[in-house]
Design a protein around this motif. Structure first.
Motif, short mmCIF file in Angstrom:
data_model
loop_
_atom_site.label_atom_id
_atom_site.label_comp_id
_atom_site.label_asym_id
_atom_site.label_seq_id
_atom_site.Cartn_x
_atom_site.Cartn_y
_atom_site.Cartn_z
N SER A 144 5.41 11.24 0.94
CA SER A 144 5.74 11.50 -0.46
C SER A 144 5.18 10.37 -1.33
O SER A 144 4.93 9.27 -0.83
CB SER A 144 7.25 11.62 -0.63
N ASP A 145 5.00 10.65 -2.62
CA ASP A 145 4.34 9.70 -3.53
C ASP A 145 5.04 8.35 -3.61
O ASP A 145 4.41 7.33 -3.83
CB ASP A 145 4.25 10.29 -4.94
N ASP A 146 6.38 8.36 -3.46
CA ASP A 146 7.09 7.10 -3.62
C ASP A 146 7.20 6.31 -2.32
O ASP A 146 7.82 5.26 -2.27
CB ASP A 146 8.48 7.33 -4.25
N GLU A 147 6.58 6.80 -1.25
CA GLU A 147 6.65 6.05 0.01
C GLU A 147 5.54 5.00 0.06
O GLU A 147 4.37 5.32 -0.07
CB GLU A 147 6.49 6.99 1.21
N SER A 148 5.97 3.74 0.24
CA SER A 148 4.97 2.69 0.39
C SER A 148 5.16 2.05 1.76
O SER A 148 6.11 2.34 2.47
CB SER A 148 5.09 1.65 -0.72
N TYR A 165 4.26 -2.06 7.96
CA TYR A 165 3.71 -0.88 8.64
C TYR A 165 3.20 0.08 7.59
O TYR A 165 3.93 0.45 6.67
CB TYR A 165 4.82 -0.23 9.49
N VAL A 166 1.91 0.48 7.68
CA VAL A 166 1.33 1.31 6.63
C VAL A 166 1.26 2.79 7.02
O VAL A 166 1.48 3.68 6.21
CB VAL A 166 -0.10 0.83 6.27
N GLY A 167 0.94 3.07 8.27
CA GLY A 167 0.83 4.47 8.71
C GLY A 167 0.27 4.51 10.13
O GLY A 167 0.16 3.48 10.79
N LYS A 168 -0.09 5.72 10.55
CA LYS A 168 -0.56 5.89 11.93
C LYS A 168 -2.08 5.75 12.02
O LYS A 168 -2.80 6.03 11.06
CB LYS A 168 -0.22 7.30 12.42
N LEU A 169 -2.57 5.36 13.19
CA LEU A 169 -3.99 5.46 13.48
C LEU A 169 -4.17 6.85 14.08
O LEU A 169 -3.54 7.19 15.09
CB LEU A 169 -4.41 4.38 14.48
N LEU A 170 -5.02 7.68 13.42
CA LEU A 170 -5.13 9.08 13.83
C LEU A 170 -5.98 9.25 15.08
O LEU A 170 -7.05 8.63 15.20
CB LEU A 170 -5.71 9.90 12.68
N LYS A 171 -5.51 10.09 15.99
CA LYS A 171 -6.31 10.46 17.16
C LYS A 171 -7.36 11.47 16.69
O LYS A 171 -7.17 12.11 15.65
CB LYS A 171 -5.40 11.11 18.20
N PRO A 172 -8.44 11.66 17.47
CA PRO A 172 -9.45 12.64 17.04
C PRO A 172 -8.81 14.00 16.82
O PRO A 172 -8.03 14.48 17.65
CB PRO A 172 -10.43 12.68 18.23
N GLY A 173 -9.10 14.62 15.68
CA GLY A 173 -8.57 15.96 15.37
C GLY A 173 -7.17 15.95 14.80
O GLY A 173 -6.68 16.98 14.34
N MET A 189 0.85 -1.20 0.00
CA MET A 189 0.00 0.00 0.00
C MET A 189 0.87 1.24 0.00
O MET A 189 1.97 1.22 0.55
CB MET A 189 -0.81 0.05 1.29
N LYS A 190 0.33 2.30 -0.57
CA LYS A 190 1.02 3.57 -0.42
C LYS A 190 0.86 3.98 1.04
O LYS A 190 -0.19 3.76 1.65
CB LYS A 190 0.37 4.61 -1.34
N LYS A 191 1.93 4.54 1.58
CA LYS A 191 1.89 4.88 3.00
C LYS A 191 0.83 5.96 3.26
O LYS A 191 0.74 6.94 2.51
CB LYS A 191 3.27 5.39 3.43
N ARG A 192 0.02 5.78 4.30
CA ARG A 192 -0.99 6.78 4.66
C ARG A 192 -1.47 6.54 6.08
O ARG A 192 -1.29 5.45 6.65
CB ARG A 192 -2.19 6.72 3.70
N ASP A 193 -2.06 7.58 6.67
CA ASP A 193 -2.63 7.46 8.01
C ASP A 193 -4.14 7.21 7.90
O ASP A 193 -4.74 7.50 6.87
CB ASP A 193 -2.37 8.73 8.81
N PHE A 194 -4.71 6.69 8.97
CA PHE A 194 -6.13 6.30 8.94
C PHE A 194 -6.87 6.82 10.17
O PHE A 194 -6.32 6.77 11.28
CB PHE A 194 -6.28 4.77 8.99
N THR A 195 -8.12 7.23 9.97
CA THR A 195 -9.01 7.40 11.12
C THR A 195 -9.57 6.01 11.43
O THR A 195 -9.48 5.09 10.60
CB THR A 195 -10.19 8.35 10.79
N LEU A 196 -10.20 5.91 12.60
CA LEU A 196 -10.80 4.63 12.98
C LEU A 196 -11.85 4.19 11.93
O LEU A 196 -11.95 3.01 11.59
CB LEU A 196 -11.47 4.80 14.35
#
Ligand code: HEM
Length: 176
Positions: A163-167, A148-156, A49-56
């Motif tokens: 960057s685009d090339d980060e997976s 590891y894909v990214g962080k689980l975002l806290k509220p707010g 996956m492309k690296k990204r953060d997620f909300t619940l």
């Protein structure tokens, strides 16, 4: 005599009986259940996956039932792609309840109960040190085994702009 007492305590205490049944069921699902039917042909591994953060809420889309069957699980604020552990976390798997969820509380308390999964972000603030150490150990195990894909975002909390090339990466070197 001590053995007799131990067996009596094990089999006649209702809490132990419940725990024994849960363990028995999991062993069945992990070993026996998977052997009863022949293994279905293996899906080719998914692209990283492309690296990204997620909300619940965003995490919920990745419960293994989507078009690409990808499975993500959050542990201690980090989101892991556990698709290669599909037999554990995929639909019908022994730990299928983790799919698309934050599994931190369940792992910290060693419980698969539905109360271990909150609708809101879970800061684990009520857990004792031992449980929090436990969840950190699980986090390390997931770091070793899964991407590891990214962080689980806290509220707010705003998502990081990767960057685009980060997976997704096997280690978290780029974040620390
Ligand atoms: C007491 C009953 C339990 C038994 C007998 C049991 C048994 C096992 C076994 C044998 C494995 C390794 C399977 C393999 O590598 O082929 C495993 C993995 C695992 N178990 Fe359990 N388990 C139990 C309870 C739990 C509970 C309550 C949780 C979480 C709340 C849990 C979470 C996990 C996780 C996350 C893995 C790792 C899967 C992976 O490698 O990604 N287990 N369990």
């Amino acid at each position: 005599m001590a053995v007799e007492e131990l067996l009596r305590e094990l089999f006649f205490n209702p809490i132990n009986l419940v725990l024994l049944s849960v363990c028995g069921f999991l062993v069945y699902k992990i070993f026996v259940g998977s052997r009863r039917k022949p293994d279905p042909p293996r899906d080719p591994p998914l692209p990283k996956m492309k690296k990204r953060d997620f909300t619940l809420q965003e995490l919920k889309e990745y419960d293994g039932t989507g078009p690409d069957k990808r499975v993500l699980v959050a542990v201690n604020g980090k989101v892991f792609d556990v698709s290669r552990g599909r037999r554990f976390y995929g639909p019908g798997g022994p730990y299928g309840v983790f799919a698309g969820h934050d599994a931190s509380r369940a792992l910290a308390t060693f419980s698969l109960d539905k109360d271990s999964f909150k609708d809101e972000y879970d800061d684990l603030a009520d857990l004792d040190k031992e449980s929090l150490d436990g969840v950190r150990e699980w986090e390390m195990q997931f770091m070793e085994k899964y991407d590891y894909v990214g962080k689980l975002l806290k509220p707010g909390e705003e998502p990081t702009e990767y960057s685009d090339d980060e997976s997704a990466t096997d280690t978290e070197k780029k974040d620390n």
